[in-house]
Design an enzyme around this catalytic site. Structure first.
Site, PDB file in Angstrom:
ATOM      1  N   HIS A  16       0.826  -1.201   0.000  1.00 57.04           N
ATOM      2  CA  HIS A  16       0.000   0.000   0.000  1.00 57.04           C
ATOM      3  C   HIS A  16       0.866   1.260   0.000  1.00 57.04           C
ATOM      4  O   HIS A  16       0.609   2.196  -0.763  1.00 57.04           O
ATOM      5  CB  HIS A  16      -0.921   0.014   1.224  1.00 57.04           C
ATOM      6  CG  HIS A  16      -2.027  -0.984   1.142  1.00 57.04           C
ATOM      7  ND1 HIS A  16      -3.351  -0.657   1.276  1.00 57.04           N
ATOM      8  CD2 HIS A  16      -2.003  -2.333   0.956  1.00 57.04           C
ATOM      9  CE1 HIS A  16      -4.098  -1.748   1.171  1.00 57.04           C
ATOM     10  NE2 HIS A  16      -3.304  -2.776   0.978  1.00 57.04           N
ATOM     11  N   ASP A 104      -6.845   5.427   2.905  1.00 55.75           N
ATOM     12  CA  ASP A 104      -6.896   4.054   2.423  1.00 55.75           C
ATOM     13  C   ASP A 104      -8.215   3.383   2.801  1.00 55.75           C
ATOM     14  O   ASP A 104      -8.970   3.850   3.659  1.00 55.75           O
ATOM     15  CB  ASP A 104      -5.710   3.264   3.001  1.00 55.75           C
ATOM     16  CG  ASP A 104      -5.203   2.177   2.063  1.00 55.75           C
ATOM     17  OD1 ASP A 104      -5.994   1.692   1.239  1.00 55.75           O
ATOM     18  OD2 ASP A 104      -4.019   1.813   2.165  1.00 55.75           O
TER      19      ASP A 104
END
Length: 427
Positions: A16, A104
């Site tokens: 990520h 996120d």
């Protein structure tokens, strides 16, 4: 153009933080100032990749509970400790006061904090539109068949499907809440060119415009490394690179079959092996067939830990990538025009492997009915993929331009100006 400040807040995984960093680099070249929030454990993997850009690393200080600081990243984290890391990040909830927040999928509370300060927020999802369409379809209507039957789980992969979908009701609520708090648009990694129908369906499910941001692959930095020197002595397209990312680990049985398959393939290979961070040390040689390293000496290297993946994939000697089909590895392979030998292992990876085959950039090694790798299947697929010029040409066409980032910049500026008008009472 105004010099806007953005805070980026990725989940604590290298898979990520890496795309967030690459998006930050591209935005910094468009006059944005970017503050990237993560833990010191994650910054270790990227601090040398920032260069001269206007990106500022902001360390997160997680509560001193559950896990010590070396586990403040998913890199090498034993899977059973993942829920503790998620809980710690939820407790951190840092103060956020930029012009814009990019958050996120696993931080649905972040846009609420931003809203308290009058800051617009956009969710950036670091996996494929295909996988997210599948996920939100089943979150919306668990009994309905996914409208694109080519994207499916094989029978032996159904436990991964159940694990993906059998989440607590609270997690489902958080997923929808997080994405519905995204102001107008949702960013997603990948190319609209190869996922248009899945992206359109995802936008319909979410009620949000879905903007693809491109591959966001790190540039291959030229470094002096013994693996590169070894590749320099191999023929063009004569070698396969084997790596399964930093978060998922092959079983002992799969490692054995893969090793035998590589040996039978008769091709050169570099295999990067990683083990979870446990108290008991796993000895590499004990996880490989007896005498394997001696038999492949000269044409095969097994490396424990880390390797310069982008530089290896960009090397002309590399003709195939044996991959678990994590999204970052998929995009990296396509950027460098290297066809994929797909060996999905977990959660969304089987769906990514279906996509790899559908768009013609790789071939999957199908497991047996029990879900076990077979050396003969491995040995059969690897040489056929490396020899397939059609696959190589398809892989090569996925080059990243500026169009995707232009669309992101346009969306951000529009959001910023609309937010300012609202705050100043024009709406």
């Amino acid at each position: 153009m105004e010099r806007l400040t953005i805070v980026m807040f990725p989940w604590l995984a290298h898979g990520h933080i890496s795309p967030y960093l690459e998006l930050a680099k591209r935005l910094s070249r468009r006059n944005f100032i970017v503050h990237l929030c993560s833990t010191a454990a994650n910054f270790k993997s990227i601090e040398n990749s920032i260069g001269a850009s206007s990106i500022r690393l902001v360390p997160l200080h997680l509560p001193d509970t559950y896990l010590d600081s070396r586990f403040h990243t998913t890199n090498g984290l034993p899977p059973d400790l993942m829920p503790f890391l998620k809980r710690m990040l939820d407790l951190a909830a840092p103060e956020l006061r930029p012009d814009l927040l990019v958050y996120d999928f696993l931080q649905p509370w972040a846009p609420l904090v931003a809203k308290e300060h009058g800051v617009p927020a956009v969710e950036f999802i670091t996996t494929t539109a295909t996988m997210m369409a599948y996920l939100f379809h089943h979150f919306s209507d668990p009994e309905a068949a996914f409208p694109f039957p080519e994207i499916h789980y094989r029978d032996y992969e159904l436990p991964h499907r159940e694990c993906l979908l059998a989440v607590a009701e609270e997690v489902r609520r958080d997923a929808f809440a997080g994405v519905h708090r995204s102001n107008g648009v949702v960013l997603i990694k990948g190319f609209r060119e190869i996922e248009s129908k899945y992206s359109d369906y995802l936008a319909e499910l979410l009620g949000r415009r879905v903007v693809a941001v491109g591959a966001l692959v790190q540039e291959a930095v030229t470094i002096s490394h013994e693996l590169i020197q070894w590749l320099d002595n191999k023929g063009k397209n004569s070698t396969v690179f084997v790596s399964f990312g930093s978060e998922y680990f092959l079983t002992r049985e799969d490692m054995m079959e893969l090793a035998h398959g590589l040996e039978l393939s008769m091709l050169n290979f570099i295999w990067v092996v990683r083990f979870p961070k446990r108290e008991e040390k796993i000895v590499l040689e004990d996880s490989l067939p007896q005498g394997f390293l001696e038999r492949v000496e000269g044409r095969g290297l097994v490396v424990e830990g880390w390797a310069p993946q982008a530089q290896i994939l960009g090397h002309e000697s590399v003709g195939g990538f044996v991959s678990h089909c994590g999204i970052s590895s998929m995009m990296e392979s396509m950027k460098f025009g290297v066809p994929i030998i797909a060996m999905p292992m977990h959660l969304d990876q089987p769906l990514n492997a279906r996509l790899v085959e559908l768009i013609g950039v790789g071939v999957e090694v199908v497991r047996d009915a029990r879900g076990m790798l077979e050396r003969e299947a491995v040995a059969g697929v690897i040489p056929s993929v490396v020899a397939d010029e059609g696959l190589r040409m398809s892989s090569n066409r996925m080059s990243e331009g500026d169009e995707e980032i232009d669309e992101v910049v346009e969306a951000f500026l529009k959001l910023y100006h609309n937010n300012n008008k609202t705050i100043n009472g024009f709406h």
